[in-house]
Structure formats: structure tokens, C-alpha cells
Design a protein around this motif. Sequence first.
Motif, PDB file in Angstrom:
ATOM      1  N   TYR A  59      -2.299  -1.148   3.010  1.00 58.80           N
ATOM      2  CA  TYR A  59      -1.320  -1.611   2.243  1.00 58.80           C
ATOM      3  C   TYR A  59      -1.540  -0.947   0.688  1.00 58.80           C
ATOM      4  CZ  TYR A  59      -0.161  -5.377   5.058  1.00 58.80           C
ATOM      5  OH  TYR A  59       0.471  -6.169   5.995  1.00 58.80           O
ATOM      6  N   ARG A  60      -1.915   0.429   0.715  1.00 60.26           N
ATOM      7  CA  ARG A  60      -2.400   1.000  -0.430  1.00 60.26           C
ATOM      8  C   ARG A  60      -0.930   1.196  -1.530  1.00 60.26           C
ATOM      9  NH1 ARG A  60      -2.365   5.176   3.220  1.00 60.26           N
ATOM     10  NH2 ARG A  60      -4.691   5.479   3.221  1.00 60.26           N
ATOM     11  N   ASP A  61       0.087   1.169  -0.595  1.00 64.54           N
ATOM     12  CA  ASP A  61       1.409   1.393  -1.724  1.00 64.54           C
ATOM     13  C   ASP A  61       2.212  -0.031  -1.765  1.00 64.54           C
ATOM     14  OD1 ASP A  61       1.107   4.218  -1.540  1.00 64.54           O
ATOM     15  OD2 ASP A  61       1.889   4.282   0.280  1.00 64.54           O
ATOM     16  N   GLU A  62       1.336  -1.176  -1.448  1.00 68.28           N
ATOM     17  CA  GLU A  62       1.929  -2.277  -1.648  1.00 68.28           C
ATOM     18  C   GLU A  62       1.290  -3.155  -2.880  1.00 68.28           C
ATOM     19  OE1 GLU A  62       3.800  -5.125  -2.419  1.00 68.28           O
ATOM     20  OE2 GLU A  62       4.862  -4.334  -0.548  1.00 68.28           O
TER      21      GLU A  62
END
Length: 156
Positions: A59-62
Motif C-alpha cells: 500500500y505504498r501509494d495509498e
Amino acid sequence: MNGVALFPGSFDPFTLGHKYVVDQGLELFDRIVIAIGINKEKQGLLTPENRMRLIRDLYRDEPRIEVRTYTELTGTFCRELGIKTILRGLRNTVDFEYERSIMQVNCSLFPEIKTVLLFTPADYVAISSSVIRELLAFGGDPTPLMPENIDIKNYL
């Protein structure tokens, strides 16, 4: 629904079913705290640090996802964070009975905290962390049961 939900579990390891619940939960809640429960008496497949790393990588981009660990009762942790909703996933009737029992205890101990249950699709009913652990123990490849772009070997 708005606000924040706590999605508790051991996530040892995080599966496609877990991801489904989180992704559906993001349609209902502004934020989700994925809370990795730590039982110091249990030896898991992944260390708590590697479970956190796996989920954070996924979930690095969330920005609406936060990953934390905790060692107390889930309701106590919710109170500490000011969270009033627990998010859980159901695969089958066994999960339902277990979750209903936990919810009833939580209702008496933490009446301000509500539980939201999401059913996983039929394709995910057989997927569990224990199945993945068993596959790995016997040299199997759990990739089809894991979230896309996650190679479990990077977290062992």
C-alpha cells in the motif's frame, strides 16, 4: 460510512483475501488502520517487522492506509487510537461464528465500538494465511494466493 476503521489480524502473511477486505473497506471508510496483533508466545512465519513491511510495500501509494502493531486487546487499541469501527472479513460460516462471538464480547467490553463484516468472494474462500504457510513448508508456490507484486521470499 466515513471515518476510520481498524482492520485487525495476525496477517502472517497478508493474503489476497485480506487485500480484498482492505480494498472494499476503502470504499466505505476515509482511512483504514491495518493492525497487526502480536502474540509474543507464538512463533510466526514472518516477523512482525516483515509483516508490516510487506503490507506497507503493498500500500505504498495509498495514503489512507496506516499499518501498526499492537499487543493489547483490539478494543483497547481502538480506544487508544480513537477508532470506533472494527473491520473484519468473512470467508465462510466458521468465520461468521468466530466473528460473532468476538463481536459479542467486544459489545459488552467496548459498547462504543461497532464491527463491520465484509464477505470475501467465492474465489477467496479457500485462501488463508495458514494455507500459505503450509504451502511454503512443503515447498509449494503461494504466489497465486498472494497480492500481486508481492514475493513472499522477500519477507521470510
